[in-house]
Design a protein around this motif. Structure first.
Motif, PDB file in Angstrom:
ATOM      1  N   CYS A   5      -2.182  -1.223  -4.847  1.00  0.00           N
ATOM      2  CA  CYS A   5      -3.269  -1.927  -4.174  1.00  0.00           C
ATOM      3  C   CYS A   5      -3.888  -2.953  -5.107  1.00  0.00           C
ATOM      4  O   CYS A   5      -3.863  -2.778  -6.329  1.00  0.00           O
ATOM      5  CB  CYS A   5      -4.344  -0.941  -3.722  1.00  0.00           C
ATOM      6  SG  CYS A   5      -5.754  -1.728  -2.919  1.00  0.00           S
ATOM      7  N   CYS A   6      -4.422  -3.941  -4.500  1.00  0.00           N
ATOM      8  CA  CYS A   6      -5.330  -4.874  -5.158  1.00  0.00           C
ATOM      9  C   CYS A   6      -4.707  -5.550  -6.380  1.00  0.00           C
ATOM     10  O   CYS A   6      -5.353  -5.698  -7.413  1.00  0.00           O
ATOM     11  CB  CYS A   6      -6.613  -4.162  -5.546  1.00  0.00           C
ATOM     12  SG  CYS A   6      -7.285  -3.131  -4.232  1.00  0.00           S
TER      13      CYS A   6
ATOM     14  N   TYR B 290       0.802  -1.224   0.000  1.00  0.00           N
ATOM     15  CA  TYR B 290       0.000   0.000   0.000  1.00  0.00           C
ATOM     16  C   TYR B 290       0.835   1.275   0.000  1.00  0.00           C
ATOM     17  O   TYR B 290       0.482   2.248  -0.648  1.00  0.00           O
ATOM     18  CB  TYR B 290      -0.973   0.001   1.176  1.00  0.00           C
ATOM     19  CG  TYR B 290      -1.827  -1.239   1.202  1.00  0.00           C
ATOM     20  CD1 TYR B 290      -2.812  -1.433   0.238  1.00  0.00           C
ATOM     21  CD2 TYR B 290      -1.627  -2.238   2.143  1.00  0.00           C
ATOM     22  CE1 TYR B 290      -3.587  -2.578   0.230  1.00  0.00           C
ATOM     23  CE2 TYR B 290      -2.397  -3.381   2.145  1.00  0.00           C
ATOM     24  CZ  TYR B 290      -3.376  -3.550   1.186  1.00  0.00           C
ATOM     25  OH  TYR B 290      -4.130  -4.686   1.173  1.00  0.00           O
TER      26      TYR B 290
ATOM     27  N   MET C 167       2.105   4.235  -4.067  1.00  0.00           N
ATOM     28  CA  MET C 167       1.013   3.461  -3.492  1.00  0.00           C
ATOM     29  C   MET C 167       0.500   2.467  -4.519  1.00  0.00           C
ATOM     30  O   MET C 167       0.268   2.827  -5.671  1.00  0.00           O
ATOM     31  CB  MET C 167      -0.104   4.382  -3.034  1.00  0.00           C
ATOM     32  CG  MET C 167       0.363   5.398  -1.994  1.00  0.00           C
ATOM     33  SD  MET C 167      -0.924   6.515  -1.467  1.00  0.00           S
ATOM     34  CE  MET C 167      -1.699   5.499  -0.224  1.00  0.00           C
TER      35      MET C 167
END
Length: 159
Positions: free
Chosen positions: A123-124, A40, A121
């Motif tokens: 994510c996912c 993250y 950053m």
């Protein structure tokens, strides 16, 4: 106008202090990456000679000074616009965010020759290859705020 100036000064100071700490204190320029909260949040050093996401990153000295001139001109234009047509408090804050962020990136270009980007950053399952900094966040938020909080229907005028 004072609110705009205070916000711009605060954004500028926070941006420059964090950049100094990351570049010199953490030596991120040499280390290149530090996992903070993977995936993250990672500190990943990137020297941006262009504009957002490295666009127009030709590295030419003329481009560097041209981008400095454009950032300064935009900052002055926003300040003049806000002075001539004062918005509500949110508009003053938005202008301060944009100006403080722009000036923070100008100082980077003067001192380092490029903007120090270090926040990354992901994510996912998506690996974001781009880094950014506090000034970039402020510029984006300020520009969005100026669109939303200025002009007709832009909110109550500040006293």
């Amino acid at each position: 106008m004072r609110l705009m100036g205070w916000v711009a000064a605060a954004v500028f100071a926070i941006d420059q202090a964090l950049k100094y700490y990351v570049v010199h204190g953490l030596a991120l320029a040499e280390v290149r990456a530090i996992d903070v909260w993977p995936p993250y949040l990672t500190l990943r050093m990137a020297w941006n000679t262009g504009i957002n996401f490295g666009l127009f990153a030709g590295g030419a000295e003329a481009a560097r000074w041209g981008l400095i001139g454009i950032a300064l001109a935009i900052s002055v234009a926003v300040a003049v616009w806000i002075r001539r047509d004062p918005p509500g408090r949110a508009g003053f804050v938005s202008a301060g965010l944009l100006i403080g962020g722009a000036l923070g990136n100008v100082v980077d270009r003067v001192v380092y020759g490029a903007v120090a980007d270090f926040l990354n950053m992901s994510c996912c399952g998506i690996d974001n290859p781009f880094s950014f900094n506090v000034a970039d966040i402020a510029i984006f938020a300020g520009a969005l705020g100026l669109v939303v909080f200025t002009g007709e229907g832009g909110g109550e005028k500040a006293p």
